[in-house]
Write an enzyme that holds these catalytic residues in place. Structure first.
Site, mmCIF file in Angstrom:
data_model
loop_
_atom_site.group_PDB
_atom_site.id
_atom_site.type_symbol
_atom_site.label_atom_id
_atom_site.label_comp_id
_atom_site.label_asym_id
_atom_site.label_seq_id
_atom_site.Cartn_x
_atom_site.Cartn_y
_atom_site.Cartn_z
ATOM 1 N N GLY A 18 0.234 -14.836 -30.194
ATOM 2 C CA GLY A 18 -0.183 -15.258 -28.856
ATOM 3 C C GLY A 18 -1.517 -15.971 -28.900
ATOM 4 C CB ALA A 19 -3.369 -17.469 -31.636
ATOM 5 C CB SER A 20 -0.582 -20.933 -27.927
ATOM 6 O OG SER A 20 0.114 -20.030 -27.088
ATOM 7 C CG ASP A 68 10.572 -16.006 -29.194
ATOM 8 O OD1 ASP A 68 10.043 -14.899 -28.932
ATOM 9 O OD2 ASP A 68 11.441 -16.521 -28.472
ATOM 10 C CB VAL A 69 6.474 -11.919 -31.105
ATOM 11 C CG1 VAL A 69 5.273 -12.616 -31.709
ATOM 12 C CG2 VAL A 69 6.350 -11.740 -29.605
ATOM 13 C CB SER A 145 -2.452 -3.579 -20.340
ATOM 14 O OG SER A 145 -2.866 -3.685 -18.988
ATOM 15 C CE1 TYR A 159 1.410 -7.327 -19.453
ATOM 16 C CE2 TYR A 159 0.261 -5.618 -18.232
ATOM 17 C CZ TYR A 159 0.237 -6.655 -19.136
ATOM 18 O OH TYR A 159 -0.946 -7.027 -19.730
ATOM 19 C CB ALA A 161 7.754 0.393 -19.208
ATOM 20 C CE LYS A 163 0.560 -5.511 -22.513
ATOM 21 N NZ LYS A 163 0.242 -6.200 -23.779
HETATM 22 P P1 NAP Z 1 -1.921 -15.700 -21.764
HETATM 23 O O1 NAP Z 1 -3.048 -16.660 -21.675
HETATM 24 O O2 NAP Z 1 -0.730 -15.896 -20.890
HETATM 25 O O3 NAP Z 1 -1.477 -15.632 -23.295
HETATM 26 C C1 NAP Z 1 -0.273 -15.022 -23.696
HETATM 27 C C2 NAP Z 1 0.025 -15.450 -25.103
HETATM 28 O O4 NAP Z 1 1.238 -14.803 -25.535
HETATM 29 C C3 NAP Z 1 0.229 -16.947 -25.223
HETATM 30 O O5 NAP Z 1 -0.417 -17.419 -26.378
HETATM 31 C C4 NAP Z 1 1.736 -17.075 -25.396
HETATM 32 O O6 NAP Z 1 2.042 -18.173 -26.235
HETATM 33 C C5 NAP Z 1 2.061 -15.776 -26.113
HETATM 34 N N1 NAP Z 1 3.472 -15.436 -25.979
HETATM 35 C C6 NAP Z 1 4.176 -15.194 -24.853
HETATM 36 N N2 NAP Z 1 5.474 -14.984 -25.165
HETATM 37 C C7 NAP Z 1 5.573 -15.104 -26.514
HETATM 38 C C8 NAP Z 1 6.632 -15.018 -27.428
HETATM 39 N N3 NAP Z 1 7.890 -14.751 -27.028
HETATM 40 N N4 NAP Z 1 6.379 -15.185 -28.748
HETATM 41 C C9 NAP Z 1 5.118 -15.480 -29.163
HETATM 42 N N5 NAP Z 1 4.066 -15.564 -28.359
HETATM 43 C C10 NAP Z 1 4.303 -15.389 -27.030
HETATM 44 O O7 NAP Z 1 -2.378 -14.219 -21.445
HETATM 45 P P2 NAP Z 1 -3.614 -13.346 -21.960
HETATM 46 O O8 NAP Z 1 -4.248 -12.774 -20.755
HETATM 47 O O9 NAP Z 1 -4.428 -14.052 -22.954
HETATM 48 O O10 NAP Z 1 -2.817 -12.149 -22.670
HETATM 49 C C11 NAP Z 1 -2.982 -11.792 -24.032
HETATM 50 C C12 NAP Z 1 -2.651 -10.318 -24.196
HETATM 51 O O11 NAP Z 1 -3.613 -9.543 -23.480
HETATM 52 C C13 NAP Z 1 -1.284 -9.912 -23.634
HETATM 53 O O12 NAP Z 1 -0.682 -8.949 -24.485
HETATM 54 C C14 NAP Z 1 -1.629 -9.273 -22.313
HETATM 55 O O13 NAP Z 1 -0.665 -8.342 -21.885
HETATM 56 C C15 NAP Z 1 -2.951 -8.612 -22.657
HETATM 57 N N6 NAP Z 1 -3.778 -8.277 -21.492
HETATM 58 C C16 NAP Z 1 -4.388 -9.270 -20.784
HETATM 59 C C17 NAP Z 1 -5.180 -8.920 -19.695
HETATM 60 C C18 NAP Z 1 -5.913 -9.942 -18.864
HETATM 61 O O14 NAP Z 1 -6.584 -9.547 -17.908
HETATM 62 N N7 NAP Z 1 -5.841 -11.223 -19.193
HETATM 63 C C19 NAP Z 1 -5.318 -7.568 -19.332
HETATM 64 C C20 NAP Z 1 -4.670 -6.611 -20.076
HETATM 65 C C21 NAP Z 1 -3.909 -6.975 -21.159
HETATM 66 P P3 NAP Z 1 3.296 -19.151 -26.086
HETATM 67 O O15 NAP Z 1 3.636 -19.262 -24.620
HETATM 68 O O16 NAP Z 1 2.807 -20.418 -26.689
HETATM 69 O O17 NAP Z 1 4.382 -18.512 -26.905
#
Ligand code: NAP
Length: 253
Positions: A18-20, A68-69, A145, A159, A161, A163
């Site tokens: 998810g580094a994109s 795709d994970v 989360s 979501y 469940a 986490k």
């Molecule tokens: P984000 O900007 O939407 O990033 C999500 C990342 O996951 C993207 O790089 C996306 O890349 C990747 N992803 C989604 N589906 C995928 C798949 N099938 N295979 C591979 N990669 C996939 O969201 P974020 O906030 O940075 O979230 C990152 C993590 O932090 C998540 O696990 C999220 O649940 C957790 N989190 C975030 C927050 C918050 O407040 N932001 C709070 C609690 C937890 P592609 O679309 O390019 O595949």
């Protein structure tokens, strides 16, 4: 070794899924700043290339692998590509995640399964593939989360469940691998960080939650990265199987 040396990741190789976008970009950049070469996985490979440039601007090496994970084969492919490029995997950050807010009576089986496939199953496929090649001293960090522990006003059964499931996965892999393989497994539970994921929230939602955050604001991705670098490094050599909130005090309030 000084106390700060314990936080260094020089000579280590990290994988960040998810580094994109969002937190994954910051985690990759800060792991590189701490000294690691970083392999990047996500579906949007053009965006991964941008993250790879950030890693390289820290003087470290990087590869970007379309992943795709939810596919065990893709997860194995990311680990194989990392081994081919760098010869080792020391750190896995299971960061890829999708969020949905669907009322339970309306959520379809496909929608629910998709969240489980990415957030929970994907983390397991990645951990399995890495667990086969990681050497003693390695570290797996699952990005959970606060919704693994509490609710936050939106209908997020799938979501939440997944986490909460990651907390159990973390505990079990830690008991399987820490003693036998020397691989520590931990979880960080972010609170609110502004990313593409939070942009999907209804207008005013984030602001409405800030009263629960003792620090009184959303987090900076660098504040999450600091915890991840700690868990990735020898600074946390006596820490395994735990979940650490990085939530500005949300779970305490
Ligand atoms: P984000 O900007 O939407 O990033 C999500 C990342 O996951 C993207 O790089 C996306 O890349 C990747 N992803 C989604 N589906 C995928 C798949 N099938 N295979 C591979 N990669 C996939 O969201 P974020 O906030 O940075 O979230 C990152 C993590 O932090 C998540 O696990 C999220 O649940 C957790 N989190 C975030 C927050 C918050 O407040 N932001 C709070 C609690 C937890 P592609 O679309 O390019 O595949």
């Amino acid at each position: 070794m000084t106390i700060l040396d314990r936080f260094r990741l020089d000579g280590k190789v990290a994988i960040v899924t998810g580094a994109s976008s969002g937190l994954g970009v910051a985690l990759a950049e800060h792991l590189a700043a701490a000294g690691a070469d970083v392999a990047l996985g996500a579906r949007r490979v053009d965006r991964l290339a941008d993250t790879a440039r950030l890693v390289e601007s820290e003087g470290r090496r990087s590869i970007a692998v379309a992943t795709d994970v939810s596919s065990p084969q893709d997860c194995q492919g990311l680990v194989d590509a990392t081994m081919a490029a760098f010869g080792r995997v020391d750190v896995l950050v299971n960061n890829a995640g999708v969020g949905t807010a669907r009322p339970a009576t309306r959520e379809t089986p496909e929608e629910f399964r998709q969240v489980v496939d990415v957030n929970l199953n994907g983390a397991y496929w990645m951990a399995q593939a890495c667990g086969r090649v990681m050497r003693p001293g390695s570290s797996i960090i699952n990005i959970g989360s606060v919704l693994g522990f509490t609710t936050a006003g939106l209908p997020q059964a799938a979501y939440s469940a997944t986490k909460a499931g990651l907390v159990g996965l973390t505990r079990d892999l830690a008991q399987q691998w820490t003693g036998r393989k020397g691989i520590r497994v931990n979880l960080v539970a972010p609170g609110f960080f502004v990313t593409e994921m939070t942009e999907q929230y209804p207008e005013g939602y984030l602001e409405s939650q800030m009263g629960r955050v003792l620090v009184g604001r959303a987090g900076d991705p660098a504040e999450l990265a600091a915890a991840v670098v700690f868990l990735a490094s020898d600074a946390s050599s006596y820490v395994t199987g735990v979940s650490i909130p990085v939530d500005g005090g949300l779970l305490t309030s």
